[in-house]
Design a protein around this motif. Structure first.
Motif, short mmCIF file in Angstrom:
data_model
loop_
_atom_site.label_atom_id
_atom_site.label_comp_id
_atom_site.label_asym_id
_atom_site.label_seq_id
_atom_site.Cartn_x
_atom_site.Cartn_y
_atom_site.Cartn_z
N ILE A 339 0.84 -1.21 0.00
CA ILE A 339 0.00 0.00 0.00
C ILE A 339 0.87 1.25 0.00
CG2 ILE A 339 -1.65 1.34 1.38
CD1 ILE A 339 -2.83 -1.37 2.28
N LEU A 340 1.93 1.23 0.80
CA LEU A 340 2.82 2.38 0.85
C LEU A 340 3.56 2.58 -0.48
CD1 LEU A 340 4.15 1.95 4.49
CD2 LEU A 340 2.86 3.89 3.62
N GLN A 341 3.87 1.49 -1.15
CA GLN A 341 4.48 1.61 -2.48
C GLN A 341 3.50 2.26 -3.47
OE1 GLN A 341 7.69 0.64 -4.02
NE2 GLN A 341 8.10 1.08 -1.88
N ALA A 342 2.24 1.91 -3.34
CA ALA A 342 1.22 2.55 -4.19
C ALA A 342 1.15 4.05 -3.89
CB ALA A 342 -0.14 1.89 -3.96
N CYS A 343 1.31 4.42 -2.61
CA CYS A 343 1.34 5.83 -2.24
C CYS A 343 2.54 6.54 -2.88
CB CYS A 343 1.40 5.98 -0.72
SG CYS A 343 -0.10 5.45 0.14
#
Length: 542
Positions: A339-343
């Motif tokens: 999820i943080l990579q998507a951010c």
């Protein structure tokens, strides 16, 4: 250097005409002043800009995502000492880039600085080539992080369902889903992007503790000798030092992206200070978090050689499983990282769209009239964002045929970013050594001289830092071209340098054949008071 205009002043954009200080009048070409006004609404402050820079780097997440690269070439000791060296190198780079951002805050960033600092004979050419390289970097960057986000999600599914047969097109579909969300947040909801970046910063810090605490509390304990003195050379290289330098690619990738804050400069209040400070705060915060998570992983990973011999796509997932003793916990923690990579993809798209918007307003690319338009409701460059989205979506299709090819394209990120750093920092050093840059109170009021911004290192310290940053950049470009194994097979050879060289040649051919007729260098903000024309003062060029 442009002087930041007050809120009640009109902003106009004029072309730089050789060494003349541009003054707004009917003889100067003024382009897209309404678009400039819309984008120049100062929505970002220090906190949101730090959050933006941190979300682009996501260092602690990238460290554990790429930990397999460093373990194969260098081992635990190579990762620890290599991390410290890379961290110092990036601090040096962004101190120097902070000086440039303080002198000349602009969404164009590197190509804008190159145009202003380069000699007159090569200004236009070098600026256009630098801008083309930056576009390559900021197209590959969101592709890279969104691909990793999708790939980690797929690996989490495979960990939970051993019978699942992963396919390349599955990752492509996941990438498109993430891309759609990032597009909505960057366009129709673009006015709340600063708030989103603050929330991402909070999630970034909370996610760090969510991963760190379980592995420290539940994981096994390794002795200090196996962390700080043990080296591996599974890549088959003849020298452990060479192996370690090649294995640093994953650590280097963990620090890339901080300069994305530069391309948001025209949306940042007090940008001549805030952009430089935000980059340094981000690299200090992320550097500390990344080093802490690296040490924790190495002390609690268990048998590292067994993990490396398993040829796992993402060794960190199996380290999490081994440390926590729970497959479910490993899947949840891996999903948080995804999820943080998507951010990070959200922030990379924002920076890339601003970079493309800035380049289009200078008439440097085909379709510039359409690309440079700014949405009047959201005050974001909608069309340039769409261009980045389409490019990332098309690049994601390559994964259907071969993930190896996509990984080669993603390695362009390192080469493109560092090449743009080298060009801008070399010219900064050139002007430093010539003595062309003065303090504001010592400026001789000559068009051939430059003025430092409020953020810079004075005297010989700044020069030494500039040289060190350049040497570090050159080393990183050199080793980013190497394959991870010796000898490499034809299918696993690192062809990124061929692709990057080919793209650079195309950029040169395009400039010589078309762009040189229309591209005259970056546009410069000119401060125009509301007084009559005869009493107005121009902020001018640096």
């Amino acid at each position: 250097m442009s002087v930041s205009s007050a809120a009640d002043r009109e902003i106009e954009l004029v072309s730089r005409m050789d060494n003349e200080t541009p003054v707004p009048n009917k003889n100067n070409p003024v382009l897209s002043s309404r678009d400039a006004y819309e984008l120049a609404r100062r929505r970002f402050g220090l906190t949101s800009t730090v959050g933006f820079a941190c979300s682009l780097m996501l260092t602690w997440e990238a460290v554990i995502l790429n930990i397999g690269l460093g373990l194969r070439n260098g081992g635990p000791a190579g990762l620890v000492y290599g991390y410290i060296g890379v961290w110092i190198g990036f601090i040096s780079i962004f101190i120097a880039m902070g000086e440039l951002a303080s002198m000349m805050p602009s969404a164009g960033g590197q190509y804008h600085w190159v145009s202003i600092l380069a000699p007159d004979s090569s200004r236009q050419f070098l600026s256009h080539v630098t801008g083309s390289i930056c576009i390559i970097a900021w197209t590959a960057a969101p592709t890279s992080v969104i691909y990793v986000a999708g790939s980690v999600l797929q690996s989490a599914v495979a960990m939970n369902h051993p019978r699942y047969d992963p396919k390349g097109w599955h990752v492509t579909l996941i990438m498109w889903g993430i891309l759609l969300i990032c597009t909505v947040l960057n366009t129709w909801l673009g006015m709340i992007l600063p708030v989103i970046e603050v929330l991402i910063l909070i999630l970034h810090v909370l996610g760090f503790f969510a991963v760190l605490i379980p592995i420290i509390y539940l994981g096994p304990r390794a002795d200090a000798r196996s962390v700080f003195l043990l080296s591996y050379n599974f890549g088959g290289w003849h020298d452990i030092t060479l192996s370690t330098l090649i294995g640093l690619k994953g650590i280097v990738a963990a620090f890339l992206g901080t300069d994305g804050a530069v391309h948001m400069a025209e949306e940042v209040a007090n940008s001549s200070l805030v952009v430089a400070h935000s980059m340094l705060f981000a690299i200090l915060i992320n550097g500390l978090l990344g080093f802490a998570i690296l040490i924790a992983f190495l002390f609690t990973a268990g048998d590292l050689t067994a993990i490396l011999k398993s040829n796992a796509t993402y060794p960190f997932m199996y380290i999490l499983q081994s440390s926590t003793g729970s497959t479910g916990a490993a899947i949840v923690l891996s999903s948080i990282i995804s999820i943080l990579q998507a951010c990070a993809g959200l922030g990379a798209m924002a920076s890339g769209s601003r970079m493309l918007w800035a380049f289009s307003r200078e008439r440097a690319i085909p379709g510039w009239r359409w690309i440079r338009r700014v949405n009047p409701r959201t005050a974001v460059p909608f069309h340039s964002t769409c261009c980045i989205v389409i490019a990332v979506g098309l690049l994601s299709l390559i994964n259907i045929g071969s993930s190896v090819v996509l990984n080669i394209i993603l390695s362009l990120v390192l080469e493109a970013f560092f090449s743009s750093y080298i060009l801008s920092l070399s010219l900064l050093l050139y002007r430093r050594l010539r003595g062309d840059i003065f303090e504001r109170d010592q400026w001789p009021n000559s068009n051939s001289c430059f003025v430092w911004g409020p953020f810079h290192l004075k005297g010989w310290i700044g020069t030494v830092n500039n040289i060190f940053a350049l040497v570090f950049c050159v080393l990183m470009v050199f080793f980013s071209c190497w394959p991870s194994n010796n000898p490499p097979s034809l299918s696993h050879m690192n062809w990124s340098i061929v692709i990057f060289g080919g793209a650079a040649v195309l950029a040169v051919v395009y400039y010589l054949g078309w762009a040189r007729k229309y591209y005259t260098g970056p546009l410069i903000e000119v401060e125009v008071a509301t007084a009559p024309m005869g009493q107005r003062s121009g902020g001018g060029a640096l």
